[in-house]
Every structure is written in structure tokens, then in C-alpha cells.
Design a protein around this motif. Structure first.
Motif, PDB file in Angstrom:
ATOM      1  N   GLY A 145      18.000  -8.800  -6.950  1.00 43.42           N
ATOM      2  CA  GLY A 145      16.710  -8.317  -6.438  1.00 43.42           C
ATOM      3  C   GLY A 145      16.476  -7.812  -5.077  1.00 43.42           C
ATOM      4  O   GLY A 145      17.502  -8.259  -4.093  1.00 43.42           O
ATOM      5  N   PRO A 146      15.680  -7.255  -4.737  1.00 44.44           N
ATOM      6  CA  PRO A 146      15.369  -6.439  -3.660  1.00 44.44           C
ATOM      7  C   PRO A 146      14.890  -7.290  -2.228  1.00 44.44           C
ATOM      8  O   PRO A 146      14.811  -8.454  -2.600  1.00 44.44           O
ATOM      9  N   ASN A 147      15.145  -6.919  -1.103  1.00 39.09           N
ATOM     10  CA  ASN A 147      14.824  -7.663   0.105  1.00 39.09           C
ATOM     11  C   ASN A 147      13.368  -8.504  -0.166  1.00 39.09           C
ATOM     12  O   ASN A 147      12.349  -7.715  -0.649  1.00 39.09           O
ATOM     13  N   VAL A 195      23.754 -15.622  -6.125  1.00 39.50           N
ATOM     14  CA  VAL A 195      22.913 -14.640  -5.503  1.00 39.50           C
ATOM     15  C   VAL A 195      23.617 -13.495  -4.821  1.00 39.50           C
ATOM     16  O   VAL A 195      24.811 -14.083  -4.128  1.00 39.50           O
ATOM     17  N   GLU A 196      23.582 -12.223  -4.996  1.00 38.34           N
ATOM     18  CA  GLU A 196      24.546 -11.286  -4.687  1.00 38.34           C
ATOM     19  C   GLU A 196      24.059  -9.754  -4.817  1.00 38.34           C
ATOM     20  O   GLU A 196      23.180  -9.726  -5.330  1.00 38.34           O
ATOM     21  N   GLU A 240      11.787  -9.753  -8.636  1.00 38.39           N
ATOM     22  CA  GLU A 240      10.977  -8.877  -7.637  1.00 38.39           C
ATOM     23  C   GLU A 240       9.525  -9.410  -7.185  1.00 38.39           C
ATOM     24  O   GLU A 240       8.905  -9.991  -8.344  1.00 38.39           O
ATOM     25  N   ARG A 241       9.325  -9.596  -5.833  1.00 40.68           N
ATOM     26  CA  ARG A 241       8.052 -10.049  -5.596  1.00 40.68           C
ATOM     27  C   ARG A 241       8.112 -11.500  -6.154  1.00 40.68           C
ATOM     28  O   ARG A 241       6.817 -12.013  -6.305  1.00 40.68           O
ATOM     29  N   ALA A 270      22.666  -3.439  -3.354  1.00 38.33           N
ATOM     30  CA  ALA A 270      21.443  -3.786  -3.415  1.00 38.33           C
ATOM     31  C   ALA A 270      21.098  -4.256  -1.866  1.00 38.33           C
ATOM     32  O   ALA A 270      21.738  -5.034  -1.242  1.00 38.33           O
ATOM     33  N   PRO A 271      19.767  -4.364  -1.551  1.00 35.77           N
ATOM     34  CA  PRO A 271      19.646  -5.127  -0.138  1.00 35.77           C
ATOM     35  C   PRO A 271      19.503  -6.766  -0.586  1.00 35.77           C
ATOM     36  O   PRO A 271      19.367  -6.896  -1.687  1.00 35.77           O
TER      37      PRO A 271
END
Length: 242
Positions: free
Chosen positions: A35-37, A191-192, A209-210, A240-241
Motif C-alpha cells: 500500500g502507499p505511504n 510488508v514490502e 489504502e487509508r 511502491a512507497p
């Protein structure tokens, strides 16, 4: 089903870090959480491992509700986590670091040292066994973090960005070691943000996401899911971030 996350939510003040996250992990499989930051990945791992309590929901591990169990009891039961920022005992040798972890499950120091020696060799740390952990290069520190987790004989191993900070040449041996663990039937949840590794290792991928589950499924399907691509997979770097 060895691990089940049931409608887990977590808030920090007014910030909803996790919102009714639900997914299941079959024994002997590899799950990636991406997932993103700010998606909630680290918070999710902290809740699963017992470092933080969820605001609501349950964590079921190996048939038992462990939601109220502290991290050390979960680790003793076989739900073990590594950290992106490694936390060795800097003033102890590599061997002693692993022996401390092994000692949590062994009755004597001799048994702990024997188990540690086997784990040190397996993780490619033999040449560093007598070195102080605080003197290790980054790649060796990552291996030490993994070795300490393996010394606890995990049933489920939670890996928090085990490839972060490694060069492409340093990543390959680590990925190979994870493939060995998978072949032996160990359950991995990681997590990667190195997407080629996710595609290579994972049986299933959960996308956050969120704080919510955006998508879940096999890697090939996730990689072409328009929602996931829109979130971050279309980045030119291929990573990805965090």
C-alpha cells in the motif's frame, strides 16, 4: 486457517489508521501486505504482533483469540515479527543476539547456543558470528533481525520490509532464503514495497489504502487491478512507497 484478522480498526485520536481490516492467512502460504505511504501497514503489523491493541476487532492465531495477549506471549506461541528498523543488542555479538532469542524457548543455555549456531549459519551470518551487532553492515543487520525471529521457531513470521535499504545484489540472497522458508511450509506475512519480490514470493496480496482493504487476491490479478494501479503500482520506479 492459521491467522485471521477480523474487522480490525485502530485510531490515534481523530486519525483512523485502520478501518475494519479483514483477511485470512492459510497455513503454509505467503501473504504480502502492500500500500502507499500512510496506508496503515505498520500499524496493522503492530496490532497483529501485539505491540498495540486494536480499537475493535479480533486477532485469531492458531485457533485462539489472542487480541488481549501481549507481544511476548504471541511470540512464544509462534506469532513472531521482525522490524524494518533493526533492533539488535549492539554490544552483544551476533551469536549472543540470536542465543538470547533462542533462550526464550530452550531450557538450557547449551540448547539455546546450539540452536543459535544453527540459525546463524542458515542465515549466512557465520562469518559475523563473533562480531558485535553494532558493527554490522546494513545487509548483515537485516539477516540478524531475521535470524533472531527464526530462533523463536515461528509458526507465522511477520516480516516488516525485510528488503528495505538493500541493494539489488543484496536482495537476491534474502529472497532466496525466504523462498527456502516457504518451501519448508513456514507461513509468511510480509510488508514490502519491492514489487518484483512481492510478485515472486506471494501467494496472495492484500492492498491497504487509508487504513482499509482496497483489494485482495493473487499477485497477477492485483498487479492489473485498476484501483491498485491508480493507488501506486504505476510508478516508474517499480517500487511502491513505504
Amino acid at each position: 486457517m492459521i491467522l485471521r484478522i477480523e474487522t480490525v480498526s485502530k485510531a490515534f485520536g481523530g486519525l483512523r489508521a485502520l478501518e475494519e481490516v479483514t483477511f485470512e492467512v492459510e497455513s503454509g502460504t505467503v501473504h504480502a501486505v502492500i500500500g502507499p505511504n500512510g496506508a496503515g501497514k505498520t500499524t496493522l503489523f503492530s496490532v497483529i504482533s501485539g505491540e498495540q491493541r486494536p480499537g475493535s476487532g479480533r486477532i485469531v492465531f492458531d485457533g485462539r483469540d489472542v487480541t488481549a495477549h501481549p507481544a511476548h506471549l504471541r511470540a512464544r506461541a509462534g506469532l513472531v515479527r521482525t522490524f524494518q528498523l533493526t533492533r539488535p543488542f549492539a554490544a552483544l555479538t551476533v551469536m549472543d543476539n540470536v542465543a538470547v532469542a533462542a533462550g526464550a524457548l530452550r531450557r538450557t543455555r547449551r540448547e539455546a547456543v546450539s540452536a543459535a549456531a544453527e540459525t546463524v549459519e542458515r542465515t549466512g551470518l557465520g562469518d559475523y558470528a563473533s562480531r558485535l551487532a553494532g558493527e554490522l553492515p546494513a545487509a548483515a543487520r537485516k539477516r540478524l533481525e531475521l535470524a533472531r525471529a527464526l530462533a523463536l521457531r515461528p509458526k507465522v513470521l511477520l516480516l516488516d520490509e525485510v528488503l528495505a535499504g538493500l541493494t539489488p545484489a543484496e536482495r537476491e540472497p534474502m529472497i532466496g532464503l525466504l523462498e527456502e522458508l516457504r518451501a519448508e511450509g513456514m507461513t509468511l506475512v510480509f510488508v514490502e514495497h519491492v514489487m518484483p519480490a512481492v510478485m515472486r514470493l506471494a501467494d496472495r496480496v492484500v492492498v491497504l489504502e487509508r487504513g482499509r482493504v482496497l483489494a485482495e487476491g493473487e499477485p497477477a490479478r492485483i498487479a492489473t487491478d485498476p484501483r491498485v494501479v491508480a493507488a501506486y503500482l504505476g510508478e516508474e520506479s517499480g517500487d511502491a512507497p513505504a
